[in-house]
Design an enzyme around this catalytic site. Structure first.
Site, mmCIF file in Angstrom:
data_model
loop_
_atom_site.group_PDB
_atom_site.id
_atom_site.type_symbol
_atom_site.label_atom_id
_atom_site.label_comp_id
_atom_site.label_asym_id
_atom_site.label_seq_id
_atom_site.Cartn_x
_atom_site.Cartn_y
_atom_site.Cartn_z
ATOM 1 N N PHE A 121 25.337 27.428 11.220
ATOM 2 C CA PHE A 121 24.043 27.644 10.557
ATOM 3 C C PHE A 121 22.935 28.033 11.521
ATOM 4 O O PHE A 121 21.776 27.716 11.341
ATOM 5 C CB PHE A 121 23.662 26.433 9.678
ATOM 6 C CG PHE A 121 24.408 26.481 8.385
ATOM 7 C CD1 PHE A 121 25.758 26.206 8.332
ATOM 8 C CD2 PHE A 121 23.784 26.901 7.223
ATOM 9 C CE1 PHE A 121 26.482 26.328 7.158
ATOM 10 C CE2 PHE A 121 24.496 27.035 6.037
ATOM 11 C CZ PHE A 121 25.851 26.737 6.009
ATOM 12 N N CYS A 163 21.969 26.941 -4.353
ATOM 13 C CA CYS A 163 21.729 25.564 -3.874
ATOM 14 C C CYS A 163 20.517 25.414 -2.970
ATOM 15 O O CYS A 163 19.619 24.639 -3.278
ATOM 16 C CB CYS A 163 22.968 25.054 -3.154
ATOM 17 S SG CYS A 163 24.304 24.709 -4.280
HETATM 18 C C1 UDX Z 1 25.446 25.631 0.314
HETATM 19 C C2 UDX Z 1 25.935 24.459 1.178
HETATM 20 O O1 UDX Z 1 26.519 24.962 2.387
HETATM 21 C C3 UDX Z 1 26.943 23.611 0.418
HETATM 22 O O2 UDX Z 1 27.303 22.480 1.194
HETATM 23 C C4 UDX Z 1 26.300 23.156 -0.895
HETATM 24 O O3 UDX Z 1 27.215 22.419 -1.663
HETATM 25 C C5 UDX Z 1 25.819 24.356 -1.699
HETATM 26 O O4 UDX Z 1 24.911 25.134 -0.890
HETATM 27 P P1 UDX Z 1 26.395 28.016 -0.436
HETATM 28 O O5 UDX Z 1 25.053 28.205 -1.063
HETATM 29 O O6 UDX Z 1 27.615 28.345 -1.199
HETATM 30 O O7 UDX Z 1 26.559 26.487 0.043
HETATM 31 O O8 UDX Z 1 26.430 28.921 0.865
HETATM 32 P P2 UDX Z 1 26.275 28.748 2.450
HETATM 33 O O9 UDX Z 1 27.478 29.317 3.085
HETATM 34 O O10 UDX Z 1 25.882 27.389 2.854
HETATM 35 O O11 UDX Z 1 25.064 29.767 2.724
HETATM 36 C C6 UDX Z 1 23.799 29.569 2.114
HETATM 37 C C7 UDX Z 1 22.847 30.658 2.533
HETATM 38 O O12 UDX Z 1 22.477 30.514 3.895
HETATM 39 C C8 UDX Z 1 23.391 32.087 2.394
HETATM 40 O O13 UDX Z 1 22.366 32.897 1.868
HETATM 41 C C9 UDX Z 1 23.699 32.492 3.819
HETATM 42 O O14 UDX Z 1 23.593 33.880 4.007
HETATM 43 C C10 UDX Z 1 22.621 31.742 4.582
HETATM 44 N N1 UDX Z 1 22.977 31.442 5.975
HETATM 45 C C11 UDX Z 1 23.978 30.563 6.239
HETATM 46 C C12 UDX Z 1 22.251 32.018 7.012
HETATM 47 O O15 UDX Z 1 21.331 32.822 6.789
HETATM 48 N N2 UDX Z 1 22.572 31.695 8.301
HETATM 49 C C13 UDX Z 1 23.562 30.810 8.600
HETATM 50 O O16 UDX Z 1 23.793 30.558 9.799
HETATM 51 C C14 UDX Z 1 24.305 30.232 7.552
#
Ligand code: UDX
Length: 446
Positions: A247, A258
């Site tokens: 992240f 979420c």
């Molecule tokens: C998230 C949580 O990870 C999960 O534990 C919870 O149950 C639901 O919400 P999700 O929304 O499916 O899951 O996607 P995730 O892979 O966590 O990414 C969320 C957002 O963050 C995406 O838009 C992604 O592009 C962004 N992101 C993620 C970043 O911009 N940078 C990162 O390093 C990681």
């Protein structure tokens, strides 16, 4: 065990399928008869890698079924898992209408002791309130469990079958023991807490991950000004075990069903107890602003004159490997471009039909293929890091564009990909890769 899962959205359907995969007998219930018909016919209403195969295997083995008949499902189950949606209200608070309704329907159908577990993300205190609601509609005994869900779309099966941890919020030891038994095959890391703490763990986890993303995005914005490279910075930070590497990918901000919803809800929850969650407010604000960085870059390149330009957009989903477009940065970016007289051509390998149906943005040319989208464009914006985009031949891409201008909102291309091309290239927090841009880094005099 005999389990009913109520709600066949991402969380409910994946959880139901995975509990069946573990050998349990699972009934998935939804009010949407079309969805249930589709599931009974072997279809899957969402795009989630691996889900169809697992669902088919369990259905054929007789461990998984789908129905709209909630009372019958409740009567045949010992454990009821609530996974109905808690979408945000305009105020940012979670809408609990569906979960309240489901709780009443469960109560009215109960024919003996049940464990009622809530997987939907709900404000702290909701499980206790639901217990009171259920009690007022039944004479049967039951125990409440808070069972927060941490699966990510796109890797939901892997996350469910191999979770980092399972959180069980309970105020009854025997119900907690049953839930531990159910989840023991998945992980050693089962944490049993009180119910309110379990509810808070879900919000705090999502808020923390959102904070990491907004933090690295702000570092990226500073990197752009001081001439550092955020991917190198993130790598260097991530080896510190106290920080960790995940992240820390800078980009155009988080979206999805979420993080935006849960961060707003937690700000509201804090507000209700007279606490202003200043840090989280900033996280949300930074995230909102980050998507505009794409527009700002286009404006810099075209000296503020976007009207009449043709801009191609690659990626509509909020992240790759999902068809989910909820709160995707692409929505505001495309809307802004269209409203400002830009001819937008857009493409996504999976999420296009969802995007078109939900947002209904007119005057966009929807394309069937990545290269066709970029053909004749003055600039291309990559908004979702689908493999299909990251493996494209940039030489070929340049040849078909009107102007070789590429805004990489997800930092997918590396220096070696750009070698030999004339792309004017902007990514996020990597100014040294801004080739084609006459950008002199200032001498830093502090
Ligand atoms: C998230 C949580 O990870 C999960 O534990 C919870 O149950 C639901 O919400 P999700 O929304 O499916 O899951 O996607 P995730 O892979 O966590 O990414 C969320 C957002 O963050 C995406 O838009 C992604 O592009 C962004 N992101 C993620 C970043 O911009 N940078 C990162 O390093 C990681």
């Amino acid at each position: 065990m005999n389990i009913t899962v109520i709600g066949t959205g991402y969380v409910g359907l994946v959880s139901g399928v995975c509990y069946a995969e573990l050998g349990n007998h699972v009934i998935c219930v939804d009010k949407d008869a079309d969805k249930i018909d589709m599931l009974n016919a072997g279809g899957i209403p969402i795009y989630e890698p691996g889900l169809k195969e697992l669902a088919t295997a369990s259905r054929e083995a007789g461990r998984l079924s789908f129905t709209t008949d909630l009372p019958e499902a409740i009567r045949r189950s010992d454990i009821i898992i609530l996974a109905v949606g808690t979408p945000p209200l305009p105020s940012g608070e979670a809408n609990l209408a569906y979960i309240n309704q489901a709780a009443i329907e469960i109560a009215e159908a109960m024919n003996g002791y049940k464990i009622i577990a809530v997987k939907s993300t709900v404000p702290v205190g909701t499980n206790e309130r639901l217990a009171i609601l259920i009690k007022s509609h039944t004479k049967e005994r039951f125990d409440s469990i808070s069972l927060p869900e941490f699966l990510r779309e796109g890797s939901a099966i892997e996350d469910t079958l191999h979770p980092d941890r399972i959180i069980i919020g309970a105020n009854c030891q025997s119900a907690a023991d049953t839930m531990m038994l159910l989840h023991e095959p998945l992980t050693k890391h089962i944490v049993v807490t009180d119910i309110r703490s379990a509810e808070m763990i879900k919000y705090a986890s999502n808020a923390f991950l959102a904070t990491k993303i907004s933090f690295i995005n702000e570092i990226a914005n500073i990197c752009e000004k001081v001439g550092a490279d955020v991917t190198q910075v993130a790598e260097g930070m991530g080896y510190d075990r106290r920080i960790g590497p995940s992240f820390l990918k800078a980009g155009i901000g988080y979206g999805g069903s979420c993080f935006p919803k849960d961060t707003s809800a937690l700000i509201q929850i804090a507000g209700h107890v007279d606490y202003e969650f200043k840090l989280l407010r900033s996280v949300v604000e930074v995230n909102q602003d980050q998507r505009w960085s794409v527009i700002r870059k286009l404006e810099t390149i075209f000296s503020g004159e976007l009207r009449g330009k043709t801009i191609a957009v690659w990626g509509l989903a909020f992240k790759p490997n999902t068809d989910d477009v909820r709160d995707s940065p692409a929505v505001e970016i495309i809307r802004h471009l269209v409203e400002n007289g830009v001819k937008v051509k857009a493409y996504d390998p999976i999420a296009m039909s969802n995007f078109r149906t939900i947002y209904n943005i007119e005057n966009v040319e929807w394309c069937d293929q990545a290269l066709e989208t970029a053909k004749g464009a003055d600039a291309l914006c990559l908004l979702t890091e689908w493999d299909e985009f990251t493996t494209v031949d940039l030489g070929q891409l340049q040849a078909i564009m009107k102007q070789p201008i590429l805004i990489d909102g997800r930092n997918v291309f590396k220096e070696e990909n750009l070698l030999g091309t004339d792309f004017i290239y902007y990514s996020v927090g990597r100014p040294s890769l801004n080739q084609g841009v006459k950008q002199q880094m200032p001498v830093l005099l502090f």
